[in-house]
Design a protein around this motif. Structure first.
Motif, PDB file in Angstrom:
ATOM      1  N   PHE A   1       0.870  -1.177   0.000  1.00 49.96           N
ATOM      2  CA  PHE A   1       0.000   0.000   0.000  1.00 49.96           C
ATOM      3  C   PHE A   1       0.907   1.227   0.000  1.00 49.96           C
ATOM      4  O   PHE A   1       1.707   1.413   0.905  1.00 49.96           O
ATOM      5  CB  PHE A   1      -0.882  -0.014   1.254  1.00 49.96           C
ATOM      6  CG  PHE A   1      -1.989   1.003   1.242  1.00 49.96           C
ATOM      7  CD1 PHE A   1      -1.725   2.357   1.342  1.00 49.96           C
ATOM      8  CD2 PHE A   1      -3.309   0.612   1.163  1.00 49.96           C
ATOM      9  CE1 PHE A   1      -2.746   3.296   1.344  1.00 49.96           C
ATOM     10  CE2 PHE A   1      -4.345   1.528   1.177  1.00 49.96           C
ATOM     11  CZ  PHE A   1      -4.060   2.878   1.268  1.00 49.96           C
ATOM     12  N   LEU A   2       0.801   2.055  -1.024  1.00 47.20           N
ATOM     13  CA  LEU A   2       1.579   3.295  -1.123  1.00 47.20           C
ATOM     14  C   LEU A   2       0.632   4.455  -0.858  1.00 47.20           C
ATOM     15  O   LEU A   2      -0.262   4.738  -1.643  1.00 47.20           O
ATOM     16  CB  LEU A   2       2.225   3.422  -2.504  1.00 47.20           C
ATOM     17  CG  LEU A   2       3.053   4.685  -2.753  1.00 47.20           C
ATOM     18  CD1 LEU A   2       4.193   4.827  -1.736  1.00 47.20           C
ATOM     19  CD2 LEU A   2       3.602   4.686  -4.172  1.00 47.20           C
ATOM     20  N   SER A   3       0.831   5.104   0.277  1.00 51.66           N
ATOM     21  CA  SER A   3      -0.058   6.177   0.725  1.00 51.66           C
ATOM     22  C   SER A   3       0.646   7.527   0.600  1.00 51.66           C
ATOM     23  O   SER A   3       1.790   7.673   1.023  1.00 51.66           O
ATOM     24  CB  SER A   3      -0.416   5.919   2.198  1.00 51.66           C
ATOM     25  OG  SER A   3      -1.042   7.038   2.775  1.00 51.66           O
TER      26      SER A   3
ATOM     27  N   PRO B   1       3.843  -4.209   8.344  1.00 50.02           N
ATOM     28  CA  PRO B   1       5.028  -3.362   8.472  1.00 50.02           C
ATOM     29  C   PRO B   1       4.707  -1.978   7.905  1.00 50.02           C
ATOM     30  O   PRO B   1       4.039  -1.857   6.873  1.00 50.02           O
ATOM     31  CB  PRO B   1       6.091  -4.058   7.613  1.00 50.02           C
ATOM     32  CG  PRO B   1       5.539  -5.392   7.267  1.00 50.02           C
ATOM     33  CD  PRO B   1       4.063  -5.347   7.455  1.00 50.02           C
ATOM     34  N   VAL B   2       5.182  -0.934   8.591  1.00 48.15           N
ATOM     35  CA  VAL B   2       4.889   0.441   8.197  1.00 48.15           C
ATOM     36  C   VAL B   2       6.196   1.221   8.079  1.00 48.15           C
ATOM     37  O   VAL B   2       7.041   1.167   8.973  1.00 48.15           O
ATOM     38  CB  VAL B   2       3.984   1.137   9.248  1.00 48.15           C
ATOM     39  CG1 VAL B   2       3.768   2.602   8.899  1.00 48.15           C
ATOM     40  CG2 VAL B   2       2.652   0.414   9.373  1.00 48.15           C
ATOM     41  N   LEU B   3       6.332   1.949   6.976  1.00 48.69           N
ATOM     42  CA  LEU B   3       7.448   2.875   6.799  1.00 48.69           C
ATOM     43  C   LEU B   3       6.866   4.206   6.361  1.00 48.69           C
ATOM     44  O   LEU B   3       6.069   4.258   5.423  1.00 48.69           O
ATOM     45  CB  LEU B   3       8.438   2.371   5.742  1.00 48.69           C
ATOM     46  CG  LEU B   3       9.606   3.317   5.416  1.00 48.69           C
ATOM     47  CD1 LEU B   3      10.484   3.565   6.637  1.00 48.69           C
ATOM     48  CD2 LEU B   3      10.433   2.754   4.269  1.00 48.69           C
ATOM     49  N   ILE B   4       7.249   5.269   7.072  1.00 52.60           N
ATOM     50  CA  ILE B   4       6.773   6.608   6.733  1.00 52.60           C
ATOM     51  C   ILE B   4       7.965   7.453   6.327  1.00 52.60           C
ATOM     52  O   ILE B   4       8.959   7.519   7.050  1.00 52.60           O
ATOM     53  CB  ILE B   4       6.064   7.275   7.931  1.00 52.60           C
ATOM     54  CG1 ILE B   4       4.889   6.421   8.413  1.00 52.60           C
ATOM     55  CG2 ILE B   4       5.586   8.677   7.554  1.00 52.60           C
ATOM     56  CD1 ILE B   4       4.275   6.902   9.720  1.00 52.60           C
ATOM     57  N   LEU B   5       7.868   8.094   5.170  1.00 52.00           N
ATOM     58  CA  LEU B   5       8.862   9.067   4.715  1.00 52.00           C
ATOM     59  C   LEU B   5       8.238  10.443   4.942  1.00 52.00           C
ATOM     60  O   LEU B   5       7.170  10.730   4.408  1.00 52.00           O
ATOM     61  CB  LEU B   5       9.173   8.882   3.233  1.00 52.00           C
ATOM     62  CG  LEU B   5       9.623   7.491   2.772  1.00 52.00           C
ATOM     63  CD1 LEU B   5       9.795   7.477   1.260  1.00 52.00           C
ATOM     64  CD2 LEU B   5      10.912   7.095   3.454  1.00 52.00           C
TER      65      LEU B   5
ATOM     66  N   CYS C   1      -2.228  10.697   6.254  1.00 50.01           N
ATOM     67  CA  CYS C   1      -0.862  10.276   6.594  1.00 50.01           C
ATOM     68  C   CYS C   1      -0.754   9.903   8.066  1.00 50.01           C
ATOM     69  O   CYS C   1       0.258   9.350   8.491  1.00 50.01           O
ATOM     70  CB  CYS C   1       0.140  11.370   6.238  1.00 50.01           C
ATOM     71  SG  CYS C   1       0.365  11.558   4.472  1.00 50.01           S
ATOM     72  N   GLN C   2      -1.769  10.215   8.840  1.00 49.31           N
ATOM     73  CA  GLN C   2      -1.886   9.758  10.223  1.00 49.31           C
ATOM     74  C   GLN C   2      -2.774   8.505  10.277  1.00 49.31           C
ATOM     75  O   GLN C   2      -2.435   7.515  10.912  1.00 49.31           O
ATOM     76  CB  GLN C   2      -2.527  10.853  11.102  1.00 49.31           C
ATOM     77  CG  GLN C   2      -1.758  12.134  11.199  1.00 49.31           C
ATOM     78  CD  GLN C   2      -0.690  12.100  12.285  1.00 49.31           C
ATOM     79  OE1 GLN C   2      -0.597  11.176  13.068  1.00 49.31           O
ATOM     80  NE2 GLN C   2       0.124  13.133  12.311  1.00 49.31           N
ATOM     81  N   ILE C   3      -3.899   8.576   9.572  1.00 50.16           N
ATOM     82  CA  ILE C   3      -4.915   7.516   9.634  1.00 50.16           C
ATOM     83  C   ILE C   3      -4.409   6.200   9.039  1.00 50.16           C
ATOM     84  O   ILE C   3      -4.498   5.136   9.671  1.00 50.16           O
ATOM     85  CB  ILE C   3      -6.206   7.963   8.904  1.00 50.16           C
ATOM     86  CG1 ILE C   3      -6.837   9.143   9.644  1.00 50.16           C
ATOM     87  CG2 ILE C   3      -7.192   6.807   8.763  1.00 50.16           C
ATOM     88  CD1 ILE C   3      -7.926   9.862   8.847  1.00 50.16           C
ATOM     89  N   GLU C   4      -3.891   6.254   7.811  1.00 54.22           N
ATOM     90  CA  GLU C   4      -3.518   5.018   7.122  1.00 54.22           C
ATOM     91  C   GLU C   4      -2.376   4.269   7.802  1.00 54.22           C
ATOM     92  O   GLU C   4      -2.479   3.045   7.993  1.00 54.22           O
ATOM     93  CB  GLU C   4      -3.236   5.301   5.648  1.00 54.22           C
ATOM     94  CG  GLU C   4      -4.520   5.686   4.924  1.00 54.22           C
ATOM     95  CD  GLU C   4      -4.331   6.205   3.514  1.00 54.22           C
ATOM     96  OE1 GLU C   4      -5.324   6.219   2.772  1.00 54.22           O
ATOM     97  OE2 GLU C   4      -3.194   6.591   3.150  1.00 54.22           O
ATOM     98  N   PRO C   5      -1.289   4.923   8.223  1.00 50.92           N
ATOM     99  CA  PRO C   5      -0.260   4.166   8.951  1.00 50.92           C
ATOM    100  C   PRO C   5      -0.779   3.575  10.260  1.00 50.92           C
ATOM    101  O   PRO C   5      -0.408   2.461  10.630  1.00 50.92           O
ATOM    102  CB  PRO C   5       0.835   5.202   9.203  1.00 50.92           C
ATOM    103  CG  PRO C   5       0.668   6.198   8.109  1.00 50.92           C
ATOM    104  CD  PRO C   5      -0.820   6.274   7.896  1.00 50.92           C
ATOM    105  N   ALA C   6      -1.661   4.298  10.957  1.00 53.92           N
ATOM    106  CA  ALA C   6      -2.227   3.762  12.205  1.00 53.92           C
ATOM    107  C   ALA C   6      -3.078   2.529  11.922  1.00 53.92           C
ATOM    108  O   ALA C   6      -3.028   1.534  12.665  1.00 53.92           O
ATOM    109  CB  ALA C   6      -3.039   4.836  12.917  1.00 53.92           C
ATOM    110  N   MET C   7      -3.865   2.583  10.844  1.00 58.84           N
ATOM    111  CA  MET C   7      -4.676   1.419  10.460  1.00 58.84           C
ATOM    112  C   MET C   7      -3.777   0.226  10.123  1.00 58.84           C
ATOM    113  O   MET C   7      -4.043  -0.901  10.561  1.00 58.84           O
ATOM    114  CB  MET C   7      -5.563   1.759   9.265  1.00 58.84           C
ATOM    115  CG  MET C   7      -6.712   2.681   9.580  1.00 58.84           C
ATOM    116  SD  MET C   7      -7.649   3.168   8.100  1.00 58.84           S
ATOM    117  CE  MET C   7      -8.449   1.611   7.657  1.00 58.84           C
TER     118      MET C   7
END
Length: 157
Positions: A6-8, A113-117, A100-106
């Motif tokens: 998933f690319l958000s 696995p979650v990676l935020i740039l 960008c807050q909602i989707e990584p938290a979900m």
């Protein structure tokens, strides 16, 4: 078969943001990933959060890009605080999309696995604070060469 990811990201509003997404997408595809973004590669007539959840359940991880979205020229966080916390000057700061807050938290809640740039200048608040997810959060600048960033040890590791 490629690995679905998933690319958000908020819809780009500058050429640099658009180019960053294109280069990151190419990078992922060359390495056997299939970046999927609601409204770009996948469409759904359901409510947005239901559609996001469906797409996440079909993905093996989430990569979020917290682009600059709204600019705070002059601002204060916790104004007139009279308890224990002080007011904070948040002038000359950027906010990103709430997704960008909602989707990584979900994704985190689903065990993905979650990676935020995070783009330089975006307020490090909520899930965008370093250490909240327990993993490293790379920061990037759109003012620098993309080639340099995508070859940097920070990005590659």
């Amino acid at each position: 078969m490629k690995t679905s990811v998933f690319l958000s990201y908020p819809k780009p509003f500058t050429k640099q943001q658009k180019q960053f997404v294109e280069l990151l997408t190419q990078y992922l595809e060359k390495r056997g990933f299939e970046p999927r973004t609601l409204g770009v590669t996948d469409y759904d007539m359901d409510a947005p959060l239901k559609a996001i959840r469906r797409l996440m359940l079909e993905s093996n991880g989430l990569l979020a890009i917290a682009f600059r979205r709204s600019y705070i020229k002059v601002g204060i966080s916790k104004p007139k605080s009279d308890i224990s916390e002080k007011e904070n000057d948040i002038s000359d700061t950027w906010l990103t999309s709430p997704y960008c807050q909602i989707e990584p938290a979900m994704a985190f809640q689903l065990g993905l696995p979650v990676l935020i740039l995070r783009e330089t200048g975006v307020l490090a608040d909520g899930i965008l604070e370093k250490g909240v997810l327990g993993t490293y959060m790379p920061e990037f600048s759109l003012n620098n060469s993309f080639d340099v960033y995508f070859q940097s040890s920070e990005f590659l590791h």
